[in-house]
Design an enzyme around this catalytic site. Structure first.
Site, PDB file in Angstrom:
ATOM      1  N   LYS A  97       3.378  27.502  17.737  1.00 28.59           N
ATOM      2  CA  LYS A  97       4.935  27.899  17.789  1.00 28.59           C
ATOM      3  C   LYS A  97       5.489  26.582  18.055  1.00 28.59           C
ATOM      4  O   LYS A  97       5.271  25.755  18.936  1.00 28.59           O
ATOM      5  CB  LYS A  97       5.435  28.617  19.009  1.00 28.59           C
ATOM      6  CG  LYS A  97       6.787  28.685  19.195  1.00 28.59           C
ATOM      7  CD  LYS A  97       7.399  29.392  20.519  1.00 28.59           C
ATOM      8  CE  LYS A  97       8.647  29.256  20.589  1.00 28.59           C
ATOM      9  NZ  LYS A  97       9.129  30.063  21.971  1.00 28.59           N
ATOM     10  N   ALA A 184      14.325  33.572  22.037  1.00 33.54           N
ATOM     11  CA  ALA A 184      15.396  32.782  23.061  1.00 33.54           C
ATOM     12  C   ALA A 184      16.739  33.361  23.348  1.00 33.54           C
ATOM     13  O   ALA A 184      17.271  33.856  22.408  1.00 33.54           O
ATOM     14  CB  ALA A 184      15.539  31.426  22.617  1.00 33.54           C
TER      15      ALA A 184
END
Lengths: 257, 66
Positions: A97, A184
């Site tokens: 990531k 997020a």
């Protein structure tokens, strides 16, 4: 439900979990298992030489779970490449990531450095899942650079504000040829369900689960929301009416006359 | 000889390998990576790689994060 496929790897679960902010590693492990997820993120930090803390890895290594190391803490593409090499060595995976957010106040990703790092890391053989702005043009550029997914933000990290970038996420989902993982800002199961109903391929959730009063129950709630949202997407949602005029769902013939 | 490990001055025997240092520091068996002078050194090379005085090492391990 269709399986999620990233870089040729199949996943039954479309929920990814972050491992930050849990009040204990035991609770984190229970939440991960309750969520049914098959991919969890892991960060890196410098060892303190007199460090005696619990080994967090033992709580997240399970046969069905893939580790996704992140590059949190780096500020440039060059630092990201270094962090990626350290992560590959430490965790034995070339999946990454990629996150480059130089500003600690808003933690917003640096698009220029993220694109540059993606290009370099793909050449070095990494499977790159970049955390990025919900910018449709950037997402296409990342895809062209060889990103395995794009991971546009719904809202700033840890804010729980939900799909603030909704309209841009729709465009990204419409245009993308690689899986779109909304990352997020997802603060409630309903946010995750909405993202999945829109056609997102997966959601990554951390704070909303970790800081819940009962993280294990919240992990279950997110599991169910992601499944519900995906099922609804695959089933085909009805068209939203353009005005306030009702459309009867029962026969309008009178029967009392 | 003196080394820097995560910016902290550390004493190690002359001719020490990375593997020996890892043992001295009781590093975990897994989830660890080491860079010497900003270059990552694979674990497969730890037995052969001899550290030099004033080498600067970065040693990282797994941490919780999203």
């Amino acid at each position: 439900m269709k399986k999620l496929i990233i870089a040729g790897q199949e996943f039954d679960s479309r929920l990814f979990l972050g491992t930050g902010k849990f009040h204990s590693n035991t609770t984190m492990e229970e939440a991960i298992l309750a969520s049914g997820c098959e991919m969890v993120t892991v960060a890196m930090k410098r060892i303190e030489l007199d460090d005696k803390e619990d080994d967090m890895l033992k709580h997240i290594i399970h046969p069905h779970i893939r580790l996704l190391p992140n590059t949190s803490g780096v500020r440039t593409a060059e630092e990201a490449v270094f962090a990626a090499q350290m992560a590959r060595e430490a965790f034995g995976t070339n999946w990454l990531k990629l996150e480059i957010h130089p500003d600690p106040r808003y933690l917003l990703p640096d698009s220029t450095e993220t694109l540059k790092a993606t290009e370099e890391l793909v050449k070095l053989g990494f499977v790159v899942l970049p955390y990025c702005q919900a910018d449709p043009t950037l997402c296409k550029r990342l895809e062209e650079a060889g990103a395995a997914t794009v991971m546009p933000l719904a809202a700033p990290i840890g804010t729980n504000k939900g799909l603030q970038t909704r309209d841009f996420l729709r465009i990204i989902i419409e245009q993308s040829s690689v899986p779109v993982v909304v990352d997020a800002g997802i603060g409630a199961p309903s946010h995750a369900a909405e993202a999945m109903e829109m056609g997102a391929d997966a959601c990554l959730v951390n704070t909303a689960i970790a800081v819940a009063r009962n993280p294990v129950e919240m992990a279950t709630a997110f599991k169910e929301a992601v499944i519900a949202g995906r099922r609804a997407y695959e089933a085909g949602l009805g068209i939203v009416g353009q005005n306030l005029i009702a459309s009867a769902s029962s026969p309008l013939t009178s029967f009392l006359d | 000889m003196k080394l820097k490990v995560n910016s902290k001055e550390t004493e190690a025997k002359d001719g020490c390998t990375i593997a020996e240092l890892a043992s001295q520091l009781a590093l975990p068996e897994r989830g660890v990576a080491i860079a010497v002078n900003n270059k990552m050194i694979p674990r497969t090379e730890w037995n052969e790689r001899i550290l030099q005085p004033n080498d600067s090492l970065v040693v990282i391990k797994a941490a919780c994060g999203g």
